[in-house]
Design a protein around this motif. Structure first.
Motif, PDB file in Angstrom:
ATOM      1  N   ALA A  85       2.284   1.778  -3.470  1.00 50.61           N
ATOM      2  CA  ALA A  85       1.258   2.304  -4.381  1.00 50.61           C
ATOM      3  C   ALA A  85       1.078   3.802  -4.140  1.00 50.61           C
ATOM      4  CB  ALA A  85      -0.059   1.567  -4.181  1.00 50.61           C
ATOM      5  N   GLU A  86       1.071   4.188  -2.872  1.00 48.37           N
ATOM      6  CA  GLU A  86       0.922   5.604  -2.524  1.00 48.37           C
ATOM      7  C   GLU A  86       2.097   6.412  -3.089  1.00 48.37           C
ATOM      8  OE1 GLU A  86      -1.525   7.208  -0.851  1.00 48.37           O
ATOM      9  OE2 GLU A  86      -0.475   9.145  -0.733  1.00 48.37           O
ATOM     10  N   ARG A  87       3.294   5.911  -2.901  1.00 50.51           N
ATOM     11  CA  ARG A  87       4.483   6.652  -3.362  1.00 50.51           C
ATOM     12  C   ARG A  87       4.533   6.781  -4.879  1.00 50.51           C
ATOM     13  NH1 ARG A  87       7.940   7.657   0.855  1.00 50.51           N
ATOM     14  NH2 ARG A  87       7.856   6.207   2.618  1.00 50.51           N
TER      15      ARG A  87
ATOM     16  N   LEU B 292      -0.026   4.814  -7.787  1.00 46.01           N
ATOM     17  CA  LEU B 292      -0.670   3.737  -8.547  1.00 46.01           C
ATOM     18  C   LEU B 292      -1.950   3.268  -7.867  1.00 46.01           C
ATOM     19  CD1 LEU B 292       2.366   1.389  -9.304  1.00 46.01           C
ATOM     20  CD2 LEU B 292       1.267   3.031 -10.848  1.00 46.01           C
TER      21      LEU B 292
ATOM     22  N   ALA C 258       0.839  -1.208   0.000  1.00 42.81           N
ATOM     23  CA  ALA C 258       0.000   0.000   0.000  1.00 42.81           C
ATOM     24  C   ALA C 258       0.872   1.256   0.000  1.00 42.81           C
ATOM     25  CB  ALA C 258      -0.927  -0.003   1.216  1.00 42.81           C
ATOM     26  N   MET C 259       1.958   1.235   0.782  1.00 42.65           N
ATOM     27  CA  MET C 259       2.848   2.401   0.833  1.00 42.65           C
ATOM     28  C   MET C 259       3.498   2.654  -0.524  1.00 42.65           C
ATOM     29  SD  MET C 259       4.768   1.923   4.471  1.00 42.65           S
ATOM     30  CE  MET C 259       3.970   2.405   6.016  1.00 42.65           C
TER      31      MET C 259
END
Ligand SMILES: Cc1cc2nc3c(=O)[nH]c(=O)nc-3n(C[C@H](O)[C@H](O)[C@H](O)COP(=O)(O)OP(=O)(O)OC[C@H]3O[C@@H](n4cnc5c(N)ncnc54)[C@H](O)[C@@H]3O)c2cc1C
Lengths: 323, 259
Positions: free
Chosen positions: B133-135, B138, B130-131
């Motif tokens: 994807a956040e960075r 996406l 999740a981290m």
């Protein structure tokens, strides 16, 4: 006092079972406040019940069709709530897959210290202390944030007590974070009506079945014992892989971690990866026909015998004592 | 399609796993293996590649020099090349720092699909996907037990605590898979030989462009104050069924006030 924000999950428009516990934990860390994502115009009733559970303020993110988007609305809501709250001592979420991921993304977005699957939180002189378990409870680890706002996911059933009832005053949020760059939920296949049985994570007694049950039909025996005891039903990975029961019943390294008062393992060999999910139970009972099974190394009471004769007799004896 | 699959070297779950009381970190002196969930992640990536002609699978790991073995294993299964993020300055990274390093390594590659495991068997934080994807900005489709990828989109079934959801997103996207996704194939002899010739790029702090004052244990987002091992369980009463064990067990439970 700084706010301790709680992300509240809603199930059928009502706060999820973990909410009271999260607000009780938040009350230790600051002024408890709830953050919710709702369809526009539907916050009123929820806010009232959140007030009763201890939320002084309810930060409301009104987002249309939020339940068709995965995680991103919750991240945007939390981000907006942190901004609106001004001073925030901690952000608390449940340790469900959705909430934990929302918290992880929030930590990146606001520069927070993410601590996952806490089993306890306390406020001390050195800051907020978070207790976690490693390797299925083989080690207990206490940690605190070195920098940034603590963003903590709390394991269900780990904090006792409730927060005193509070106002539940609604504060509408201005949600600016992008919620669109996300995955869409096209259908839900979830069992939302509460089952008769207690939930695996929080049950006082867990009865788990393994490959020794032999078939999906015979796995019913485990359910019958669980019902006689008022217990939750768990399983080994071998039982899940063989299709005897649902995957979310798997106990162990790659499944749920349980620490009930009583754990009964039926037809489970006790592989190290299974033990990683249940070895912190207070009392462990094992029924297995192989005297050399490693499950007996951790059992407080073990029966070497055929489960198909021992379990029916146990069920009768339990029923006899209860009536 | 350019596919990146993320793998991690972890202490073997079959062994005795410890936290080192002096460093307060996972003890890595025992047997280290590619995490089982990542063998399945690699399998998932190879299945996507096989369904989408012209695709390429890059294995990415962050870890000490020994972690090269995890990359080689994935290459032997059929992945095409590897990226090994390795630097003494990264030792002791937490989930936030790990996701930052992975994001730095993946950004220039321009991957259309990133596949990870849902959670590692040592950390179990389940946060890095999740981290990341956040960075990278996406869409995240995490905890998938089924996965189907076509030219413009990803669909799958996401596990939840109460059942599952059908989810979809357009590419580029990040996917994490659960252990139901697929059984991993065994590398054959030809695969093992071929893996030795496949290219593995090594990336350190300088190559990633990460500032040294943000990486490693000293700059971690949290400080471990205390680590306590749980006392070992001692064995209890074991009875052999003589036809009354079920009743004896009920007596035991009643005596212990458990029923
Ligand atoms: C990375 C990794 C993660 C894993 N994660 C998990 C996890 O989360 N949870 C998990 O459970 N496993 C997990 N495993 C798998 C684990 O190693 C074992 O394979 C699994 O736990 C075995 O399940 P079991 O005990 O039901 O089956 P078995 O090991 O086959 O044991 C069945 C038992 O039933 C007994 N039996 C058979 N018939 C009878 C009878 N009539 N009466 C009484 N006893 C009988 C047998 O004596 C035997 O001991 C994991 C493995 C790996 C490598």
């Amino acid at each position: 006092m700084a706010y301790a924000l709680v992300l509240v999950e809603l199930a059928n428009g009502r706060p999820a079972a973990s909410t009271g516990e999260l607000l009780a934990a938040a009350a230790r860390l600051g002024e408890p406040a709830a953050v919710i994502v709702v369809e526009p115009g539907t916050a009123g009733e929820v806010a009232e019940s959140l007030g009763a559970l201890g939320a002084g303020t309810v930060f409301v993110a009104s987002i249309e069709n939020a339940d068709t988007l995965l995680v991103t609305p919750q991240v945007a809501a939390l981000q907006a709530a942190v901004l609106a709250a001004g001073e925030v001592s901690a952000v608390l979420v449940g340790n469900s897959i959705d909430s934990r991921e929302a918290a992880a993304r929030l930590a990146v977005r606001i520069g927070g210290a993410f601590q996952s699957d806490a089993v306890d939180v306390t406020a001390g002189a050195a800051g907020i202390l978070v207790t976690q378990q490693a390797f299925g409870g083989s080690f207990t680890v206490t940690a605190r944030a070195a920098k940034g706002t603590p963003v903590i996911s709390l394991r269900q059933g780990s904090v006792d007590g409730t927060a005193p009832a509070a106002a539940g005053a609604i504060h509408e949020l201005e949600v600016t974070g992008d919620t669109a760059v996300g995955a869409q939920v096209t259908a839900r296949h979830e069992q939302t009506q509460a089952s008769e049985r207690p939930s695996l994570q929080t049950a006082d007694i867990v009865v788990s079945g393994g490959r020794g049950l032999g078939s999906r039909e015979k796995f019913v025996l485990v359910e019958e014992l669980a019902d006689a005891l008022g217990a939750a039903v768990g399983a080994s990975r071998a039982a899940v892989d063989a299709g005897y029961c649902e995957h979310n019943m798997q106990v162990g390294q790659t499944g749920v971690t349980v620490s009930p008062n009583l754990y009964i393992a039926v037809g489970i060999s006790g592989a190290i990866q299974h033990r990683a999910g249940m070895q912190s139970a207070k009392t462990i009972v094992a029924i297995n026909k192989d005297a050399d099974s490693p499950i007996f190394d951790v059992a407080d009471f073990g029966v070497v015998g055929d489960l198909f004769t021992v379990v029916p007799q146990l069920i009768e004896a339990v029923k006899a004592r209860k009536s | 399609m350019k596919i990146a699959v993320l793998v991690k070297e972890v202490p073997d779950t079959w062994g005795d796993r410890r936290i080192d009381p002096s460093t307060k970190r996972v003890d890595r002196k025992g047997d280290l293996v590619i995490d089982e969930i990542n063998e399945k992640s690699v399998e998932a990536a190879l299945l996507v590649k096989e369904a989408n002609a012209g695709s390429e699978v890059t294995v990415v790991t962050m870890g000490p020099s020994s972690a090269l073995a995890a990359i080689r294993k994935a290459l032997a299964m059929g992945a095409d090349n590897g990226i090994h993020i390795v630097d003494d300055g990264l030792v002791g990274s937490d989930a936030m720092q790990t996701s930052a390093a992975l994001a730095a390594a993946l950004r220039p590659g321009g991957f259309e699909l990133i596949i990870t495991g849902n959670e590692s068997t040592d950390g179990r934080t389940a946060a890095v996907p999740a981290m990341l994807a956040e960075r990278l900005g996406l869409a995240q489709l995490t905890f998938l037990r089924t996965l189907s990828v076509t030219g413009d989109g990803v669909t799958g079934e996401r596990m939840t605590d109460e059942g599952h959801l059908d989810v979809r997103a357009s590419l580029p996207a990040l996917v994490s898979v659960t252990e139901q996704i697929a059984e991993a194939r065994f590398p054959n002899f030809r695969g093992i030989m071929a893996a030795k010739k496949k290219k593995v790029e090594s990336l350190g702090l300088a190559g990633l462009g990460l500032p040294a004052d943000e990486t490693g244990a000293e700059n971690s987002w949290s400080v471990v104050e205390d680590v306590a091992p749980r006392p070992a369980r001692s064995g209890g009463t074991i009875v052999k069924d003589d036809g009354t064990a079920g009743t004896q067990l009920a007596d035991f439970l009643a005596a212990a006030k458990l029923i």
